[in-house]
Design a protein around this motif. Structure first.
Motif, PDB file in Angstrom:
ATOM      1  N   SER A  86       0.852  -1.193   0.000  1.00  0.00           N
ATOM      2  CA  SER A  86       0.000   0.000   0.000  1.00  0.00           C
ATOM      3  C   SER A  86       0.884   1.239   0.000  1.00  0.00           C
ATOM      4  O   SER A  86       2.057   1.183   0.390  1.00  0.00           O
ATOM      5  N   ILE A  87       0.313   2.347  -0.449  1.00  0.00           N
ATOM      6  CA  ILE A  87       1.010   3.634  -0.442  1.00  0.00           C
ATOM      7  C   ILE A  87       0.140   4.622   0.318  1.00  0.00           C
ATOM      8  O   ILE A  87      -1.006   4.888  -0.073  1.00  0.00           O
ATOM      9  N   GLU A  88       0.666   5.151   1.398  1.00  0.00           N
ATOM     10  CA  GLU A  88      -0.091   6.125   2.197  1.00  0.00           C
ATOM     11  C   GLU A  88       0.305   7.569   1.920  1.00  0.00           C
ATOM     12  O   GLU A  88      -0.486   8.482   2.186  1.00  0.00           O
ATOM     13  N   LEU A  89       1.504   7.799   1.407  1.00  0.00           N
ATOM     14  CA  LEU A  89       1.975   9.159   1.158  1.00  0.00           C
ATOM     15  C   LEU A  89       2.605   9.228  -0.222  1.00  0.00           C
ATOM     16  O   LEU A  89       3.550   8.485  -0.520  1.00  0.00           O
ATOM     17  N   LEU A 129      -3.597   7.397  -7.163  1.00  0.00           N
ATOM     18  CA  LEU A 129      -4.802   7.725  -6.418  1.00  0.00           C
ATOM     19  C   LEU A 129      -5.855   6.622  -6.388  1.00  0.00           C
ATOM     20  O   LEU A 129      -6.541   6.468  -5.353  1.00  0.00           O
ATOM     21  N   PRO A 130      -6.047   5.850  -7.453  1.00  0.00           N
ATOM     22  CA  PRO A 130      -7.072   4.801  -7.336  1.00  0.00           C
ATOM     23  C   PRO A 130      -6.856   3.877  -6.141  1.00  0.00           C
ATOM     24  O   PRO A 130      -7.806   3.610  -5.383  1.00  0.00           O
ATOM     25  N   ALA A 131      -5.636   3.388  -5.957  1.00  0.00           N
ATOM     26  CA  ALA A 131      -5.367   2.501  -4.816  1.00  0.00           C
ATOM     27  C   ALA A 131      -5.447   3.259  -3.499  1.00  0.00           C
ATOM     28  O   ALA A 131      -5.937   2.723  -2.492  1.00  0.00           O
ATOM     29  N   MET A 132      -4.996   4.510  -3.481  1.00  0.00           N
ATOM     30  CA  MET A 132      -5.055   5.295  -2.252  1.00  0.00           C
ATOM     31  C   MET A 132      -6.506   5.575  -1.865  1.00  0.00           C
ATOM     32  O   MET A 132      -6.865   5.521  -0.684  1.00  0.00           O
ATOM     33  N   ARG A 133      -7.355   5.860  -2.840  1.00  0.00           N
ATOM     34  CA  ARG A 133      -8.760   6.155  -2.539  1.00  0.00           C
ATOM     35  C   ARG A 133      -9.514   4.906  -2.086  1.00  0.00           C
ATOM     36  O   ARG A 133     -10.457   5.000  -1.285  1.00  0.00           O
ATOM     37  N   ALA A 134      -9.092   3.760  -2.587  1.00  0.00           N
ATOM     38  CA  ALA A 134      -9.754   2.507  -2.204  1.00  0.00           C
ATOM     39  C   ALA A 134      -9.350   2.040  -0.814  1.00  0.00           C
ATOM     40  O   ALA A 134     -10.025   1.186  -0.227  1.00  0.00           O
TER      41      ALA A 134
END
Length: 290
Positions: A86-89, A129-134
């Motif tokens: 995951s990527i948080e930042l 952003l798609p993965a971050m928003r999910a």
């Protein structure tokens, strides 16, 4: 969660991380417990920085990327998620600088600046952003603009300044857009920083034409704020979800304020209230043009 614990165990992606502000950001974030993906078009430089940070006990990888190429950025996102899950930042920090008068600049000059400074940021946003928003929990985006985002051209940097105005505008628009997803947005505006940005054209593709003039040489900017201090201020601003973070040498702050005020005075004059941007009431002033 206390700010001191907010970053630990999470993952950041930092573009333009082979040196300068990007490398300093990666170091600051790694020291605060984050895993970091260092991304840069300078393959050797980004691997060298990654090796140095791993030697200090930080969990990092270095990845070659051309942020102006959507496919290259998509591959960066795939690698980052495969490595860390995951990527948080997301720190969109890659940027280039070019001097020259608008009338003398080539279209290639503009296209190169915009492809990195503006399109590079957009490519990264679209890829990550798609993965971050999910996801859920704490997530944040930081886009690096410049103090030039608030200034009219001061030294043959109108094209560069225009790209940084765009970064500022997009970032401030993105902030409310992502608020419902629980994702914060901060725009970092460094001033005179001791980086190698004067040598940006070392990575300029030939497809954008001949190199532009380099009137100030290609060395590290002198009498400037250290990248490490920029990174510290940036991370503190991220932790407190600031919309804008300024990072510039103390001795230039008054000059910067004066330059910003000059811009506002132009607006005041155009609005018909020179020197008084906050009239007590519209009826107390003559109509514009009267």
């Amino acid at each position: 969660m206390p700010e001191s614990q907010l970053l630990a165990g999470r993952t950041a992606v930092v573009t333009g991380a082979a040196g300068g502000i990007g490398a300093a950001l990666a170091t600051e974030l790694g020291a605060r417990g984050m895993s970091v993906v260092l991304a840069d078009i300078d393959a050797e430089g980004v691997q060298r920085t990654a090796v140095e940070l791993r030697a200090r006990g930080m969990r990092v990888i270095g990845v070659e990327v051309d942020v102006s190429d959507p496919d290259s950025v998509a591959a960066l996102a795939d690698t980052s998620l495969a490595e860390f899950g995951s990527i948080e930042l997301l720190c969109n920090n890659a940027g280039v600088l070019l001097f020259g008068a608008v009338a003398d600049a080539s279209i290639g000059d503009w296209r190169w600046l915009a492809s990195v400074n503006v399109e590079g940021m957009l490519n990264c946003l679209h890829a990550f952003l798609p993965a971050m928003r999910a996801a859920s929990g704490w997530r944040h985006v930081m886009n690096t603009a410049s103090t030039h985002a608030f200034l009219p051209d001061t030294a043959h940097t109108a094209l560069y300044s225009a790209t940084k105005h765009a970064v500022l505008g997009i970032s401030l628009g993105l902030r409310p857009e992502l608020a419902d997803d629980g994702i914060g947005v901060t725009v970092l505006c460094p001033g005179q920083a001791a980086t190698g940005i004067l040598d940006s054209q070392r990575n300029r593709p030939e497809t954008f034409g001949r190199r532009g003039a380099e009137p100030f040489g290609t060395g590290v900017i002198p009498m400037a704020i250290a990248p490490e201090e920029v990174a510290r201020l940036a991370v503190e601003g991220i932790l407190t979800a600031e919309p804008i973070v300024f990072a510039l040498p103390e001795y230039t702050r008054d000059q910067f304020r004066d330059q910003v005020e000059q811009l506002w005075r132009l607006a005041d004059d155009a609005l018909g209230h020179p020197g008084d941007p906050y009239p007590e009431s519209a009826g107390s002033r003559p109509a514009a043009g009267a």
